[in-house]
Write a protein that holds these residues in place. Structure first.
Motif, PDB file in Angstrom:
ATOM      1  N   TYR A 143      -3.789  19.892   4.521  1.00 58.52           N
ATOM      2  CA  TYR A 143      -3.373  19.051   3.398  1.00 58.52           C
ATOM      3  C   TYR A 143      -1.970  19.439   2.957  1.00 58.52           C
ATOM      4  O   TYR A 143      -1.668  20.611   2.750  1.00 58.52           O
ATOM      5  CB  TYR A 143      -4.344  19.206   2.229  1.00 58.52           C
ATOM      6  N   TRP A 150       2.167   1.752 -10.330  1.00 56.55           N
ATOM      7  CA  TRP A 150       0.897   2.168  -9.731  1.00 56.55           C
ATOM      8  C   TRP A 150       0.394   3.443 -10.399  1.00 56.55           C
ATOM      9  O   TRP A 150      -0.788   3.549 -10.726  1.00 56.55           O
ATOM     10  CB  TRP A 150       1.083   2.388  -8.230  1.00 56.55           C
ATOM     11  N   TYR A 170       7.348   4.422  -4.539  1.00 59.71           N
ATOM     12  CA  TYR A 170       6.247   3.460  -4.430  1.00 59.71           C
ATOM     13  C   TYR A 170       6.011   2.749  -5.760  1.00 59.71           C
ATOM     14  O   TYR A 170       5.720   1.542  -5.791  1.00 59.71           O
ATOM     15  CB  TYR A 170       4.980   4.178  -3.974  1.00 59.71           C
ATOM     16  N   ALA A 176       2.401   5.348   4.837  1.00 63.26           N
ATOM     17  CA  ALA A 176       1.576   6.218   5.691  1.00 63.26           C
ATOM     18  C   ALA A 176       1.941   7.687   5.527  1.00 63.26           C
ATOM     19  O   ALA A 176       1.061   8.560   5.584  1.00 63.26           O
ATOM     20  CB  ALA A 176       1.721   5.801   7.149  1.00 63.26           C
ATOM     21  N   HIS A 177       3.227   8.003   5.298  1.00 67.66           N
ATOM     22  CA  HIS A 177       3.607   9.414   5.225  1.00 67.66           C
ATOM     23  C   HIS A 177       3.054  10.110   3.979  1.00 67.66           C
ATOM     24  O   HIS A 177       3.039  11.335   3.909  1.00 67.66           O
ATOM     25  CB  HIS A 177       5.132   9.572   5.292  1.00 67.66           C
ATOM     26  N   ILE A 178       2.577   9.333   3.002  1.00 71.22           N
ATOM     27  CA  ILE A 178       1.911   9.924   1.838  1.00 71.22           C
ATOM     28  C   ILE A 178       0.434  10.158   2.122  1.00 71.22           C
ATOM     29  O   ILE A 178      -0.149  11.161   1.707  1.00 71.22           O
ATOM     30  CB  ILE A 178       2.062   9.009   0.606  1.00 71.22           C
ATOM     31  N   VAL A 179      -0.165   9.257   2.844  1.00 70.88           N
ATOM     32  CA  VAL A 179      -1.613   9.296   3.088  1.00 70.88           C
ATOM     33  C   VAL A 179      -1.980  10.166   4.291  1.00 70.88           C
ATOM     34  O   VAL A 179      -3.017  10.847   4.299  1.00 70.88           O
ATOM     35  CB  VAL A 179      -2.145   7.862   3.300  1.00 70.88           C
ATOM     36  N   LEU A 180      -1.129  10.156   5.322  1.00 76.61           N
ATOM     37  CA  LEU A 180      -1.435  10.860   6.567  1.00 76.61           C
ATOM     38  C   LEU A 180      -0.951  12.309   6.507  1.00 76.61           C
ATOM     39  O   LEU A 180       0.226  12.566   6.282  1.00 76.61           O
ATOM     40  CB  LEU A 180      -0.770  10.143   7.746  1.00 76.61           C
ATOM     41  N   HIS A 181      -1.887  13.237   6.695  1.00 76.02           N
ATOM     42  CA  HIS A 181      -1.576  14.662   6.734  1.00 76.02           C
ATOM     43  C   HIS A 181      -1.812  15.167   8.161  1.00 76.02           C
ATOM     44  O   HIS A 181      -2.634  14.619   8.889  1.00 76.02           O
ATOM     45  CB  HIS A 181      -2.468  15.448   5.768  1.00 76.02           C
ATOM     46  N   LEU A 229       1.915  16.889  -2.464  1.00 76.68           N
ATOM     47  CA  LEU A 229       2.459  15.567  -2.767  1.00 76.68           C
ATOM     48  C   LEU A 229       3.927  15.676  -3.195  1.00 76.68           C
ATOM     49  O   LEU A 229       4.289  16.522  -4.011  1.00 76.68           O
ATOM     50  CB  LEU A 229       1.653  14.922  -3.890  1.00 76.68           C
ATOM     51  N   ARG A 245       0.843  -1.197   0.000  1.00 74.77           N
ATOM     52  CA  ARG A 245       0.000   0.000   0.000  1.00 74.77           C
ATOM     53  C   ARG A 245       0.878   1.247   0.000  1.00 74.77           C
ATOM     54  O   ARG A 245       2.074   1.198   0.287  1.00 74.77           O
ATOM     55  CB  ARG A 245      -0.905   0.017   1.241  1.00 74.77           C
ATOM     56  N   LEU A 246       0.268   2.383  -0.315  1.00 77.24           N
ATOM     57  CA  LEU A 246       0.988   3.649  -0.194  1.00 77.24           C
ATOM     58  C   LEU A 246       1.506   3.799   1.233  1.00 77.24           C
ATOM     59  O   LEU A 246       0.780   3.496   2.189  1.00 77.24           O
ATOM     60  CB  LEU A 246       0.069   4.826  -0.518  1.00 77.24           C
TER      61      LEU A 246
END
Length: 240
Positions: free
Chosen positions: A181, A212, A192, A172-177, A184, A169-170
């Motif tokens: 916001y 991906w 990834y 966490a540091h990409i998904v969690l803000h 990217l 999966r992506l």
């Protein structure tokens, strides 16, 4: 790490099942786990249709894009938005607000995930079937859904007859803000992409040479079931 966390982190979509049936007590527990899920304002706007009729299973597999496991899984559950029970209680119920459709979709996802996690904790496996929306109206008619209800997705359940690799999966540091916001970092996506390329080329089946980024941007560059809005509107949902 406890057993619950281990079950969550070991999730894999299972698309090949043995012929073993799910014990009725296990299925009852799976459904009860779903019913225990959070419900917005306790509206409880989800209905589950358990499809046991073989001819209907065969048609659903076809409607979902010829996904054979819809037919072969021990159990197949269809999750639906359902405001019909509320309208039956009081005809003045106004179910056509988009917010209510969103609530139905969110609550259905939460309930289904509870069901799948419960099943996985028993050593069972499953996979979600969003492909039912390819032919939403046909599925709707096959399952005799009334007004103010709509199909969302299916869930295959059964004893796994495969052991696929964990799909990365992506990070966490990409998904969690945090607090707002954050822009990217494309360098993180490049890393990834390399991880996914290695995964796709080395997995035991359905190997492919793609990243991906290429996969998802390709999917998002065209139409995505444009018939769904008219389907929902026809069912009295998402009109305003």
């Amino acid at each position: 790490m406890n057993n619950t966390i281990e079950t969550i982190l070991s999730h894999r979509s299972i698309r090949k099942f043995t012929d073993r049936a799910i014990d009725p007590k296990q299925l009852e527990t799976i459904i009860q786990a779903g019913l225990a899920a959070s419900s917005s304002s306790l509206l409880q706007v989800v209905s589950i249709i358990r499809v046991t009729d073989k001819s209907k299973r065969a048609l659903l597999a076809e409607y979902a894009g010829n996904q054979a496991y819809v037919e072969s899984a021990a159990e197949f559950l269809v999750f639906c938005i359902d405001y019909q029970r509320h309208a039956a209680i009081n005809p003045k119920v106004k179910a056509d607000f988009t917010e209510l459709t969103l609530i139905g979709a969110v609550d259905s996802g939460i309930m289904a995930q509870n069901c799948l996690l419960a099943a996985e904790s028993m050593g069972l496996g499953g996979v979600y079937i969003g492909g039912l929306r390819n032919n939403a109206q046909h599925v709707d008619e096959l399952l005799s859904l009334p007004q103010n209800t709509a199909i969302l997705f299916g869930l295959c359940l059964g004893e796994p007859d495969q052991s696929p690799e964990l799909k990365p999966r992506l990070p966490a540091h990409i998904v969690l803000h945090e607090n707002s916001y954050e822009p990217l970092n494309l360098g993180d996506i490049e890393q990834y992409d390399e991880t996914m390329k290695a995964y796709y080329s080395s997995r035991g089946s359905n190997q492919k040479q793609t990243s991906w980024s290429q996969q998802v941007t390709g999917k998002l560059s065209g139409e995505s079931r444009p018939h769904m809005l008219s389907y929902l509107n026809k069912k009295g949902l998402a009109k305003r």
